[in-house]
Design a protein around this motif. Structure first.
Motif, short mmCIF file in Angstrom:
data_model
loop_
_atom_site.label_atom_id
_atom_site.label_comp_id
_atom_site.label_asym_id
_atom_site.label_seq_id
_atom_site.Cartn_x
_atom_site.Cartn_y
_atom_site.Cartn_z
N VAL A 90 2.95 -34.69 43.58
CA VAL A 90 4.12 -34.73 44.45
C VAL A 90 4.27 -36.16 44.98
N VAL A 91 5.50 -36.56 45.28
CA VAL A 91 5.72 -37.93 45.76
C VAL A 91 5.65 -38.03 47.28
N GLY A 92 5.75 -36.89 47.94
CA GLY A 92 5.73 -36.92 49.39
C GLY A 92 5.42 -35.57 49.97
N LEU A 93 5.16 -35.58 51.26
CA LEU A 93 4.95 -34.33 51.97
C LEU A 93 5.20 -34.55 53.45
N LEU A 109 -2.72 -27.33 53.84
CA LEU A 109 -2.87 -28.77 53.91
C LEU A 109 -3.88 -29.26 52.86
N GLU A 110 -4.95 -28.50 52.64
CA GLU A 110 -5.94 -28.88 51.65
C GLU A 110 -5.32 -28.97 50.26
N ARG A 111 -4.52 -27.99 49.90
CA ARG A 111 -3.86 -28.00 48.58
C ARG A 111 -2.85 -29.14 48.50
N ALA A 112 -2.08 -29.34 49.56
CA ALA A 112 -1.10 -30.43 49.59
C ALA A 112 -1.79 -31.78 49.44
N GLN A 113 -2.93 -31.94 50.08
CA GLN A 113 -3.67 -33.20 49.97
C GLN A 113 -4.06 -33.47 48.52
N GLY A 114 -4.60 -32.48 47.86
CA GLY A 114 -4.99 -32.64 46.47
C GLY A 114 -3.79 -32.98 45.58
N MET A 115 -2.71 -32.27 45.76
CA MET A 115 -1.50 -32.51 44.96
C MET A 115 -0.97 -33.93 45.20
N PHE A 116 -0.97 -34.36 46.46
CA PHE A 116 -0.46 -35.68 46.80
C PHE A 116 -1.36 -36.77 46.22
N GLN A 117 -2.66 -36.62 46.39
CA GLN A 117 -3.59 -37.65 45.94
C GLN A 117 -3.69 -37.71 44.41
N LEU A 138 2.15 -48.45 56.73
CA LEU A 138 1.91 -48.43 55.30
C LEU A 138 0.40 -48.26 55.12
N LEU A 139 -0.01 -47.19 54.44
CA LEU A 139 -1.42 -46.83 54.32
C LEU A 139 -1.94 -47.08 52.91
N ASP A 140 -3.22 -47.47 52.81
CA ASP A 140 -3.87 -47.54 51.51
C ASP A 140 -4.57 -46.20 51.26
N GLY A 141 -5.24 -46.06 50.12
CA GLY A 141 -5.88 -44.80 49.75
C GLY A 141 -6.92 -44.33 50.74
N HIS A 142 -7.72 -45.25 51.27
CA HIS A 142 -8.75 -44.87 52.24
C HIS A 142 -8.13 -44.36 53.54
N ALA A 143 -7.07 -45.01 53.98
CA ALA A 143 -6.41 -44.59 55.22
C ALA A 143 -5.74 -43.23 55.04
N VAL A 144 -5.20 -42.96 53.85
CA VAL A 144 -4.59 -41.65 53.59
C VAL A 144 -5.66 -40.56 53.65
N THR A 145 -6.80 -40.82 53.03
CA THR A 145 -7.90 -39.85 53.07
C THR A 145 -8.34 -39.61 54.51
N VAL A 171 -2.35 -27.11 62.14
CA VAL A 171 -1.26 -27.33 61.19
C VAL A 171 -0.28 -26.16 61.28
N LEU A 172 0.99 -26.48 61.48
CA LEU A 172 2.03 -25.47 61.61
C LEU A 172 2.78 -25.24 60.31
N GLU A 173 2.99 -26.31 59.54
CA GLU A 173 3.78 -26.20 58.31
C GLU A 173 3.53 -27.43 57.44
N VAL A 174 3.52 -27.20 56.12
CA VAL A 174 3.43 -28.29 55.16
C VAL A 174 4.55 -28.10 54.16
N VAL A 175 5.34 -29.16 53.93
CA VAL A 175 6.45 -29.12 52.98
C VAL A 175 6.22 -30.23 51.96
N LEU A 176 6.32 -29.88 50.66
CA LEU A 176 6.08 -30.83 49.58
C LEU A 176 7.39 -31.36 49.01
N LYS A 177 7.38 -32.62 48.59
CA LYS A 177 8.50 -33.25 47.89
C LYS A 177 8.02 -33.55 46.48
#
Length: 103
Positions: A66-69, A54-62, A15-22, A34-40
């Protein structure tokens, strides 16, 4: 998929906090291929199938768009799959060796 006689791949959860996710995204960008990124998009939505970096997915997630990836990547000649899912307590990370055989 593994056969019944093969052991299941190692599974790691955290279970990660915001700093650990970054920090995780920084490591994925700097240390992996990175081979593939899938968004939920949401709890009742199927995974989004259009390609995304991955850069775009990171922004969307943070930003909570999106709720997951799921990120499939290669590190030290081994394929891995990380799944990140936003929960009320933080971000759940599930990491497993990717036995799906991505090239």
């Amino acid at each position: 998929m593994t056969s019944p006689s093969e052991p299941l791949p190692a599974l790691h959860m955290a279970l990660l906090d915001g700093h650990a996710v970054t920090a995780l995204f920084v490591d994925l960008l700097a240390l992996t291929e990175v081979l593939e990124v899938v968004l939920k998009g949401g709890p009742q939505q199927y995974a989004l199938t259009h390609p995304v970096t991955l850069e775009r997915a990171q922004g969307m997630f943070q930003r909570g768009e999106v709720v997951g990836l799921q990120v499939r990547y290669r590190h030290d000649a081994r394929a891995w799959c990380d799944t990140l899912l936003r929960t009320p307590d933080g971000v759940r990370l599930v990491r497993v060796a990717d036995v799906g055989g991505h090239p």
